[in-house]
Design a protein around this motif. Structure first.
Motif, short mmCIF file in Angstrom:
data_model
loop_
_atom_site.label_atom_id
_atom_site.label_comp_id
_atom_site.label_asym_id
_atom_site.label_seq_id
_atom_site.Cartn_x
_atom_site.Cartn_y
_atom_site.Cartn_z
N MET A 193 -26.63 -11.56 18.53
CA MET A 193 -27.80 -11.01 17.94
C MET A 193 -29.02 -11.12 18.91
O MET A 193 -29.18 -12.04 19.81
N ASP A 194 -29.69 -9.98 19.00
CA ASP A 194 -30.99 -10.08 19.59
C ASP A 194 -31.86 -11.08 19.05
O ASP A 194 -32.19 -11.16 17.79
N ASN A 196 -35.38 -11.68 19.23
CA ASN A 196 -36.54 -11.37 18.57
C ASN A 196 -36.26 -10.82 17.17
O ASN A 196 -36.95 -10.93 16.30
N THR A 197 -35.09 -9.90 16.80
CA THR A 197 -34.48 -9.48 15.70
C THR A 197 -34.39 -10.63 14.86
O THR A 197 -34.70 -10.69 13.73
N ALA A 198 -33.52 -11.63 15.48
CA ALA A 198 -33.15 -12.75 14.61
C ALA A 198 -34.42 -13.48 13.95
O ALA A 198 -34.48 -13.91 12.80
N TYR A 199 -35.33 -13.79 14.99
CA TYR A 199 -36.66 -14.41 14.49
C TYR A 199 -37.41 -13.77 13.12
O TYR A 199 -37.68 -14.30 12.32
N GLU A 200 -37.36 -12.58 13.34
CA GLU A 200 -38.13 -11.65 12.23
C GLU A 200 -37.25 -11.83 10.89
O GLU A 200 -37.70 -11.72 9.96
N ALA A 201 -35.83 -11.69 11.29
CA ALA A 201 -34.91 -11.72 9.99
C ALA A 201 -35.35 -13.06 9.26
O ALA A 201 -35.31 -13.02 8.06
#
Length: 322
Positions: A193-194, A196-201
């Motif tokens: 997983m990316d 940055n995207t994981a952080y936002e999720a």
């Protein structure tokens, strides 16, 4: 009112800055002369030692790294304490020790208040931090104007000792949050997983937390700088474990947290920054948990606002006894 402040470290220095910024006559003491010099340059005066500071001030605040440090300072100040003096303890300590020290202060005629803080160094800097205050109600009303310049949300927790118990509990929860965030980020990286995207999720979901929205950012930046160290985590979780054992509660997660941080200390040192506990998983997997766009340290972007008393849900504000 002349306010004294002892302990100008990561948290204490920021809290003392709020005292000075709000127009109080401030006198400071710290073992680090450079820290004192910075406050003198900003308009504070400096004391020679804790006893000198107590002699000169009406109210003295301490914010120190350990119960032992607090005990040494209070015992040094005792000869100067009388019925005109107030001592506010803003360190994280244990209930038994704060009760003992408060008893010494009371025996000299002084007033003691325990008021540990929660919310991170960045919020201490803007007086948006939360404060737990343990003391009788009349004393709480007496010190509330000062506490609301140091923090935004002030909770009267009950008698001396209650604030320390609740503060240790919140630090235990923060530690559990930190370790689960570390495991989540490393697992997401391993799963492709990316980050940055994981952080936002994580942030927009039921899995978010204050710790994720602060400490995960400095983890992903790589600085890992939240101004808190592994030895302090071990101390706080250990205090929570002591409370549970004394109350006969058979905890399972708390002992595991302690073992993880004991291992982290053995690997990286007691003064390693606490978010770097993620290095245990980075070392085990060979992965680097970094992502662009995150800050090296947290800055409170909320405007400073006047503080206020928090009334517990389901309760009404107590009336001051007359």
């Amino acid at each position: 009112m002349q306010v004294g402040f002892i302990g100008l470290g990561n948290v204490g220095g920021k809290l003392a800055g709020s005292v000075l910024r709000n127009g109080y006559d401030l006198c400071v003491f710290d073992l680090d002369a450079a820290r004192m010099g910075d406050f003198v340059a900003r308009g504070a005066s400096a004391a020679r030692d804790p006893a000198d500071l107590m002699r000169r001030c009406d109210t003295v605040i301490t914010c120190l790294p350990s119960p032992a440090a607090s005990a040494a300072v209070v015992e040094a100040m005792l000869p100067e304490i009388d019925e005109t003096k107030i001592w506010l303890e803003m360190s994280t300590t244990d209930a038994t020790e704060i009760k003992r020290l408060a008893g010494l202060v009371s025996a000299r005629g002084g007033v003691a208040v325990e008021c540990p803080v929660s919310g991170g160094c960045h919020r201490a800097d803007t007086a948006n931090i939360s404060i737990f205050a343990g003391c009788d109600r009349a004393t709480f009303e007496r010190v509330l104007p000062l506490l609301t310049t140091l923090g935004r949300r002030v909770l009267h927790t009950g008698e001396i000792g209650t604030a320390s118990v609740l503060k240790v509990m919140t630090n235990y929860l923060a530690t559990a949050n930190l370790l689960t965030c570390c495991e989540a980020l490393v697992t997401m990286k391993a799963a492709g997983m990316d980050l940055n995207t994981a952080y936002e999720a994580m942030k927009i979901s039921s899995g978010t937390s204050f710790v994720h929205e602060t400490e995960s950012q400095v983890i992903l930046n790589g600085s890992r700088d939240i101004s808190f160290t592994m030895d302090l985590v071990k101390k706080d979780v250990g205090l929570f474990q002591d409370i549970a054992q004394e109350a006969g509660v058979p905890l399972e997660i708390s002992p595991l947290l302690l073992r993880i941080f004991e291992d982290g200390i053995a690997r990286y040192g007691a003064r390693e920054l606490s978010p770097n506990i993620i290095r245990r998983l980075e070392d085990a997997t060979g992965l680097q948990i970094n992502a662009p766009g995150f800050p090296a340290e947290m800055v409170d972007d909320e405007p400073e606002e006047p503080g206020y008393e928090v009334i517990p849900t389901g309760l009404s504000k107590p009336l001051l006894a007359t």
